[in-house]
Design a protein around this motif. Structure first.
Motif, mmCIF file in Angstrom:
data_model
loop_
_atom_site.group_PDB
_atom_site.id
_atom_site.type_symbol
_atom_site.label_atom_id
_atom_site.label_comp_id
_atom_site.label_asym_id
_atom_site.label_seq_id
_atom_site.Cartn_x
_atom_site.Cartn_y
_atom_site.Cartn_z
ATOM 1 N N ARG A 66 -43.258 -38.648 -6.403
ATOM 2 C CA ARG A 66 -42.972 -39.759 -6.012
ATOM 3 C C ARG A 66 -42.040 -38.763 -4.828
ATOM 4 O O ARG A 66 -42.371 -39.801 -3.330
ATOM 5 N N LYS A 116 -45.884 -38.594 -2.306
ATOM 6 C CA LYS A 116 -46.622 -39.757 -2.119
ATOM 7 C C LYS A 116 -45.595 -40.787 -1.801
ATOM 8 O O LYS A 116 -45.155 -41.322 -0.275
ATOM 9 N N ASN A 117 -44.391 -40.497 -1.847
ATOM 10 C CA ASN A 117 -43.123 -42.070 -0.716
ATOM 11 C C ASN A 117 -42.332 -40.650 -0.757
ATOM 12 O O ASN A 117 -41.306 -41.464 -0.145
ATOM 13 N N ARG A 177 -52.525 -50.704 -13.606
ATOM 14 C CA ARG A 177 -52.127 -48.954 -13.054
ATOM 15 C C ARG A 177 -53.786 -48.939 -13.203
ATOM 16 O O ARG A 177 -54.126 -48.145 -14.932
ATOM 17 N N ASN A 192 -43.891 -47.776 -6.715
ATOM 18 C CA ASN A 192 -45.310 -47.382 -7.694
ATOM 19 C C ASN A 192 -45.736 -48.007 -8.519
ATOM 20 O O ASN A 192 -46.547 -47.901 -8.793
ATOM 21 N N ASN A 193 -45.570 -49.262 -7.867
ATOM 22 C CA ASN A 193 -46.344 -50.791 -8.870
ATOM 23 C C ASN A 193 -47.219 -51.332 -8.154
ATOM 24 O O ASN A 193 -46.570 -52.278 -8.411
ATOM 25 N N LYS A 203 -44.894 -37.860 -12.312
ATOM 26 C CA LYS A 203 -44.032 -39.083 -11.299
ATOM 27 C C LYS A 203 -43.095 -38.071 -10.290
ATOM 28 O O LYS A 203 -43.163 -39.142 -9.248
#
Length: 362
Positions: A118, A121-122, A94, A232-233, A114
């Motif tokens: 989330r 972004k998600n 990251r 996220n990774n 985070k």
């Protein structure tokens, strides 16, 4: 009286499966066998709360998934805490703004950011608007302090939680478990996994597959890493693939039959995480005959005692030493017996039901 319970967990429970997915599914299965009505909902679902005697939430470090349901339902509830501390996770892979943000802010502020990220972004909708106003720490304290009971996976987990958040909520330890029904099956020999080193878990910085790769690259071991990358990774996942030598095989999430075939054939299972409350795949692998290498961070010693080989997650040499020792050691049948006596999903369900009865005063 039949107890009716709504299980409520994160929106990505099935899209990005983890140990909490297994814990939820197997606890629900065994509770139903005990006569409890269990319905499972993702946190973004619309729920008819009137149908349930109580609510059961999972993952206390995701309070944005919980507060809305608490306040709207006005139902008693319990929380399986699954209290993971991310503060010491080395966020390799990251780079750029994420790495910079983590260095700049406290753990709780980083978790707050985070959660917002989330959502943006998600598309993980923040169902509890109070979370945005209250922040991460206050939200966790609210969820914990209003719960009828907290259900940690170990005494160690509960002690860590109350030390950090200073709440006095009653608790009942519910151990993680293994699937006894899988032990009655015969699994075929596999030339692929025979005497291999395996690592089962979501691919993400906390699970530390990258240092496992660095520890075993170009060694005598055939290494199989199975799991879905965390959304996220993805950069971390790509870094793992980039650094893996020819003896390291990074492959997808395994279905149940193939997972247990791998466990039954492999020699060592490794989970060198920066933090684990248990490490469900370690329990599963151990009961199927693998020696296990685990992190020394978190609550692992509560489960594995002297029956595992421990490693320091940030040190590839420590990971390699532990694997060498585990690989060359005989399997301890008494460890298997101890798991079967103490860590089954049937027992987890029985302890969970006991907690429900205490909360509902039955």
């Amino acid at each position: 009286m039949m107890i009716s319970v709504a299980f409520i967990s994160r929106a990505t429970l099935y899209a990005s499966p983890g140990g909490d997915t297994k814990q939820l599914e197997e606890t629900a299965r065994e509770l139903r066998n005990l006569g409890v009505q269990v319905d499972v909902f993702l946190s973004n679902a619309i729920i008819d709360y009137a149908k349930y005697d109580l609510l059961h939430f999972f993952n206390i470090i995701r309070p944005a998934d919980v507060i809305h349901h608490i306040r709207k339902s006005r139902k008693p509830y319990v929380v399986s805490t699954i209290f993971v501390e991310y503060g010491n996770v080395k966020e390799e892979g990251r780079t750029g703004i994420v790495g910079t943000i983590k260095k700049m802010f406290s753990e709780s502020t980083f978790e707050y950011i985070k959660t917002i990220a989330r959502a943006v972004k998600n598309g993980e909708k923040i169902v509890s608007k109070e979370y945005i106003l209250w922040g991460h720490n206050h939200s966790i304290k609210y969820v914990a302090s209003h719960a009828g009971m907290l259900l940690p996976n170990s005494e160690s987990e509960y002690r860590r939680f109350i030390s950090k958040y200073k709440v006095a909520t009653p608790y009942h330890v519910v151990p993680n478990g293994i699937e006894e029904r899988m032990l009655n099956k015969q699994f075929p020999e596999s030339s692929q996994y025979k005497n291999a080193v395996i690592c089962m878990g979501r691919i993400e910085s906390r699970k530390n597959q990258l240092n496992l790769i660095r520890a075993l690259n170009n060694t005598q071991y055939q290494v199989y890493i199975h799991g879905k990358p965390s959304p996220n990774n993805m950069a971390y996942y790509e870094q793992c693939k980039l650094e893996a030598a020819a003896n390291i095989h990074i492959e997808g999430h395994l279905g149940e039959e193939m997972l247990y075939t791998a466990y039954a054939n492999a020699r060592v299972h490794v989970l060198p995480s920066y933090f684990e409350t248990t490490g469900l795949s370690s329990l599963e692998a151990a009961v199927m005959g693998c020696n296990i290498v685990v992190t020394d961070r978190g609550d692992t010693r509560n489960y594995f005692g002297t029956d595992a080989w421990y490693c320091e997650p940030e040190d590839p040499a420590s990971i390699k030493r532990a694997i060498d020792e585990a690989y060359n050691a005989p399997y301890n049948e008494k460890f298997r017996e101890r798991i079967l006596a103490n860590y089954t999903w049937r027992r987890a369900a029985e302890e969970t039901l006991d907690a429900y009865k205490q909360v509902l005063k039955l």
